[in-house]
Motif scaffolding. Structure first.
Motif, PDB file in Angstrom:
ATOM      1  N   GLU A  55      47.783  33.166  41.125  1.00 30.57           N
ATOM      2  CA  GLU A  55      46.520  33.884  40.926  1.00 30.57           C
ATOM      3  C   GLU A  55      46.306  34.252  39.455  1.00 30.57           C
ATOM      4  O   GLU A  55      45.248  34.715  39.080  1.00 30.57           O
ATOM      5  CB  GLU A  55      46.482  35.145  41.805  1.00 30.57           C
ATOM      6  N   SER A  61      47.686  38.855  33.629  1.00 35.95           N
ATOM      7  CA  SER A  61      47.014  39.350  32.428  1.00 35.95           C
ATOM      8  C   SER A  61      47.838  38.901  31.227  1.00 35.95           C
ATOM      9  O   SER A  61      49.054  38.702  31.329  1.00 35.95           O
ATOM     10  CB  SER A  61      46.913  40.879  32.460  1.00 35.95           C
ATOM     11  N   ASP A 120      39.334  39.333  34.408  1.00 36.68           N
ATOM     12  CA  ASP A 120      40.187  40.094  35.320  1.00 36.68           C
ATOM     13  C   ASP A 120      39.290  41.018  36.129  1.00 36.68           C
ATOM     14  O   ASP A 120      38.690  41.946  35.580  1.00 36.68           O
ATOM     15  CB  ASP A 120      41.216  40.894  34.519  1.00 36.68           C
ATOM     16  N   PRO A 121      39.184  40.792  37.442  1.00 37.19           N
ATOM     17  CA  PRO A 121      38.284  41.612  38.251  1.00 37.19           C
ATOM     18  C   PRO A 121      38.703  43.082  38.324  1.00 37.19           C
ATOM     19  O   PRO A 121      37.884  43.948  38.590  1.00 37.19           O
ATOM     20  CB  PRO A 121      38.343  40.964  39.644  1.00 37.19           C
ATOM     21  N   GLU A 122      39.987  43.371  38.056  1.00 32.03           N
ATOM     22  CA  GLU A 122      40.480  44.743  38.119  1.00 32.03           C
ATOM     23  C   GLU A 122      40.301  45.495  36.801  1.00 32.03           C
ATOM     24  O   GLU A 122      40.346  46.716  36.772  1.00 32.03           O
ATOM     25  CB  GLU A 122      41.952  44.747  38.524  1.00 32.03           C
ATOM     26  N   ASP A 123      40.123  44.750  35.698  1.00 32.99           N
ATOM     27  CA  ASP A 123      39.973  45.380  34.377  1.00 32.99           C
ATOM     28  C   ASP A 123      39.072  44.491  33.532  1.00 32.99           C
ATOM     29  O   ASP A 123      39.506  43.459  33.027  1.00 32.99           O
ATOM     30  CB  ASP A 123      41.353  45.545  33.718  1.00 32.99           C
ATOM     31  N   ARG A 124      37.817  44.897  33.382  1.00 30.58           N
ATOM     32  CA  ARG A 124      36.837  44.050  32.695  1.00 30.58           C
ATOM     33  C   ARG A 124      37.157  43.857  31.218  1.00 30.58           C
ATOM     34  O   ARG A 124      36.629  42.953  30.580  1.00 30.58           O
ATOM     35  CB  ARG A 124      35.434  44.631  32.893  1.00 30.58           C
ATOM     36  N   SER A 173      40.171  43.127  30.222  1.00 25.81           N
ATOM     37  CA  SER A 173      41.345  42.265  30.198  1.00 25.81           C
ATOM     38  C   SER A 173      40.995  40.844  30.629  1.00 25.81           C
ATOM     39  O   SER A 173      40.034  40.614  31.354  1.00 25.81           O
ATOM     40  CB  SER A 173      42.404  42.843  31.148  1.00 25.81           C
ATOM     41  N   LYS A 223      42.754  37.333  32.340  1.00 26.60           N
ATOM     42  CA  LYS A 223      43.900  36.750  33.035  1.00 26.60           C
ATOM     43  C   LYS A 223      43.978  35.282  32.635  1.00 26.60           C
ATOM     44  O   LYS A 223      42.966  34.660  32.287  1.00 26.60           O
ATOM     45  CB  LYS A 223      43.732  36.853  34.551  1.00 26.60           C
TER      46      LYS A 223
END
Length: 179
Positions: free
Chosen positions: A74, A77, A110-114, A116, A118
């Motif tokens: 997947e 980061s 990165d959907p969890e941290d815009r 960042s 991946k």
């Protein structure tokens, strides 16, 4: 007597084995062990670097980078990848740029941290890595084939114990699963 002329109790060691082989019984055993481990690691890595460069035209750093990403389909980061590789962000960025140009790696939001980014292997990157990893494994198996199976198992156990002991004795947190 000079260090180069000292011998272990088992007899003279050839200079080609490295300075750690010339340690004497007077030297601290832990230091001798550490030097031997470093020498073995350096020798194996030098051969792997040579083989990777000769047969695939890649560096060990690229191989290690791809190996980390292969463990995480997947993606990772850039910050976490740098931690796993134990390199600076600049090194990760440079390797990422090279591997993106090769078509082996892609950058993703990165959907969890815009803030960042991946990175993950592309399908071509996965196929390329798996081809190289198969050959890499055969090289390592060949290099260690002179050791008896029970000796390899014992070394794995002893080094695992050492790693846990070192982690427990340091004030820094060491993630035993990534290194």
């Amino acid at each position: 007597m000079s260090t180069a002329n000292k011998t272990l109790s088992s007899g003279p060691m050839p200079a080609s084995l490295g300075l750690e082989a010339r340690a004497t019984d007077d030297d601290h055993q832990s230091l001798k062990l550490w030097l031997r481990m470093m020498a073995c690691t350096n020798q194996v890595q030098a051969e792997l670097r040579r083989q990777l460069r000769q047969q695939f035209g890649i560096t060990l750093a690229r191989f290690d980078y791809m190996a980390q990403l292969h463990r995480y389909p997947e993606g990772l980061s850039m910050r976490l990848l740098g931690q796993y590789l134990m390199v600076t962000g600049g090194n990760v960025t440079g390797l990422t740029n090279e591997l993106v140009k090769e078509g082996w790696v892609e950058r993703l939001a990165d959907p969890e941290d815009r803030r960042s980014v991946k990175v993950r292997l592309t399908q071509v990157g996965v196929q390329t890595f798996e081809q190289i990893a198969t050959v890499h494994e055969a090289w390592v198996v060949s290099m260690f084939s002179g050791l008896r199976v029970q000796d390899r198992k014992l070394m794995i156990d002893l080094l695992g114990s050492l790693r846990q002991q070192v982690a427990a004795s340091t004030s820094d947190h060491i993630e035993l699963g990534h290194g």
